[in-house]
Design a protein around this motif. Structure first.
Motif, short mmCIF file in Angstrom:
data_model
loop_
_atom_site.label_atom_id
_atom_site.label_comp_id
_atom_site.label_asym_id
_atom_site.label_seq_id
_atom_site.Cartn_x
_atom_site.Cartn_y
_atom_site.Cartn_z
N SER A 230 0.83 -1.21 0.00
CA SER A 230 0.00 0.00 0.00
C SER A 230 0.85 1.25 0.00
O SER A 230 0.46 2.29 -0.55
CB SER A 230 -0.93 0.00 1.22
OG SER A 230 -1.86 -1.06 1.16
N GLY A 231 2.02 1.18 0.63
CA GLY A 231 2.91 2.33 0.65
C GLY A 231 3.81 2.40 -0.57
O GLY A 231 4.09 3.49 -1.07
N GLY A 232 4.26 1.26 -1.08
CA GLY A 232 5.19 1.26 -2.19
C GLY A 232 4.54 1.41 -3.54
O GLY A 232 5.05 2.12 -4.42
N ALA A 233 3.41 0.76 -3.75
CA ALA A 233 2.74 0.79 -5.05
C ALA A 233 1.23 0.65 -4.85
O ALA A 233 0.66 -0.41 -5.10
CB ALA A 233 3.27 -0.31 -5.96
N PRO A 234 0.57 1.71 -4.38
CA PRO A 234 -0.86 1.60 -4.04
C PRO A 234 -1.75 1.26 -5.23
O PRO A 234 -2.68 0.45 -5.11
CB PRO A 234 -1.20 2.97 -3.46
CG PRO A 234 -0.11 3.89 -3.95
CD PRO A 234 1.10 3.04 -4.07
N ASP A 235 -1.47 1.84 -6.40
CA ASP A 235 -2.32 1.57 -7.57
C ASP A 235 -2.19 0.13 -8.03
O ASP A 235 -3.19 -0.54 -8.32
CB ASP A 235 -1.93 2.53 -8.71
CG ASP A 235 -2.27 3.98 -8.39
OD1 ASP A 235 -3.20 4.19 -7.58
OD2 ASP A 235 -1.59 4.88 -8.91
#
Length: 359
Positions: A230-235
């Motif tokens: 969720s923090g590194g690559a939310p999309d």
């Protein structure tokens, strides 16, 4: 009788069985310092040696207990803030949130004349609600967490002072000492635990327990994977079914829980709460997390690193006193130590990254 002979061909030149030549062996240095908590740990060791060399008092068991207590008052919140930052967000209302929790518990008990444990429960509900509101607003409005929590910071600051004046006529809550349930609540939130003849504040043990739980969550559970993604690559995480919105709301509620725990300690340790306290402490929590290796952009960090960052702060805060240095320079020294620890951590990780492919 026919004798068969086996021709001995040239030695095989292929890869050795059991080894994959595509996988490079990294050095011990790379394996250790590519982890953010080890860089922060190196800075903590340097700081400990510095103060131990200039002050014999610093290494006394009672002094170490005092250092740990100071670190725990930042470290408890640093656990929740570290997880939140790994999830890609920040919380600028965390400092006043601690005081809001303590005020809500104290004022509820005073206004309704109830057992203090009912106030404790009310404080927990209030803190979790603030965290849930921050997370919900973040996910619904798509605004930056900086804006959302800055607004919450100002609202809580005004609420703390306004409600306290309205109910008590002053800026501080009445003492909770002597009220029904006080003794048991004090034992749970503000007692001393003897360890080898030295009294250690119970907050130190709560801090350690939270670090253990948070580390287990990050490394051993599906929820931990959700936090990192969720923090590194939310999309991309949303595309593969990760409940990003729910994860961020739960992270903010985790910060609220930590704020409640620290707020209850302050309430029962000091028996009263000043409504204007807590302002600026949110930066201490964020700094501890950053020193420990949490990135402001999210997706990286650890609870252990945040704990070491808090320990660095505790050593710097108390070490200046034990070294009998001029207290006028305390804030400058704290800033220099925290900046130095961050730079050292960054340098070690960069060096480890450059050597990642070497045998």
């Amino acid at each position: 009788m026919t004798t068969s002979t086996t021709a001995v061909g040239p030695a095989k030149t292929g890869p050795t069985p059991g080894k994959d030549e595509r996988v490079a062996r990294s050095s011990v240095f790379v394996r250790i310092f590519s982890k953010p908590e080890f860089g922060a740990g190196s800075a903590a060791v340097v700081l400990f040696i510095l103060f131990a060399s200039v002050s014999q008092t610093f290494t006394q068991p009672s002094s170490i207990a005092t250092v740990l207590y100071g670190a725990s008052t930042v470290g408890i919140m640093a656990v929740g803030v570290s997880l939140l930052m790994i999830g890609g967000e920040v919380d600028l209302s965390a400092g006043v949130g601690v005081i809001s929790s303590a005020l809500s518990a104290s004022l509820f008990t005073y206004w309704f004349g109830t057992n203090v444990w009912l106030g404790v429960v009310f404080g927990l509900v209030f803190s979790l609600a603030v965290g849930a509101l921050n997370g919900w607003l973040l996910t619904k409005t798509k605004l930056a967490s900086f804006i959302i929590t800055l607004a919450t910071f100002f609202m809580l600051t005004g609420l703390n002072l306004g409600v306290t004046r309205l109910i008590t006529g002053g800026v501080a809550t009445p003492t909770v000492q002597g009220l029904p349930g006080f003794d048991s609540a004090e034992a749970v939130f503000a007692s001393d635990i003897p360890v080898f003849g030295v009294n250690v504040k119970i907050t130190v043990f709560y801090w350690i327990l939270l670090v253990v739980i948070a580390t287990w969550l990050l490394k051993r559970t599906k929820g931990g994977n959700w936090i990192f993604s969720s923090g590194g690559a939310p999309d991309a995480s949303r595309a593969v079914g990760v409940p990003v919105a729910r994860t961020k709301i739960m992270l903010y509620m985790g910060v609220g829980f930590c704020a409640w725990l620290l707020g209850m300690h302050q309430l029962f340790a000091f028996k009263t709460v000043q409504s204007g306290e807590g302002i600026g402490n949110e930066f201490l929590y964020i700094i501890a997390a950053v020193v420990g290796g949490c990135l402001m952009t999210g997706g990286a960090g650890s609870a252990i690193g945040g704990a070491i960052g808090a320990l660095i702060y505790g050593m710097a805060l108390k070490g200046v006193v034990y070294a009998e240095w001029n207290p006028d320079w305390l804030k400058f020294f704290l800033g220099a130590m925290l900046l130095g620890a961050t730079v050292l951590n960054l340098m070690l990780q960069r060096r480890a990254a450059k050597g990642g492919g070497k045998k």
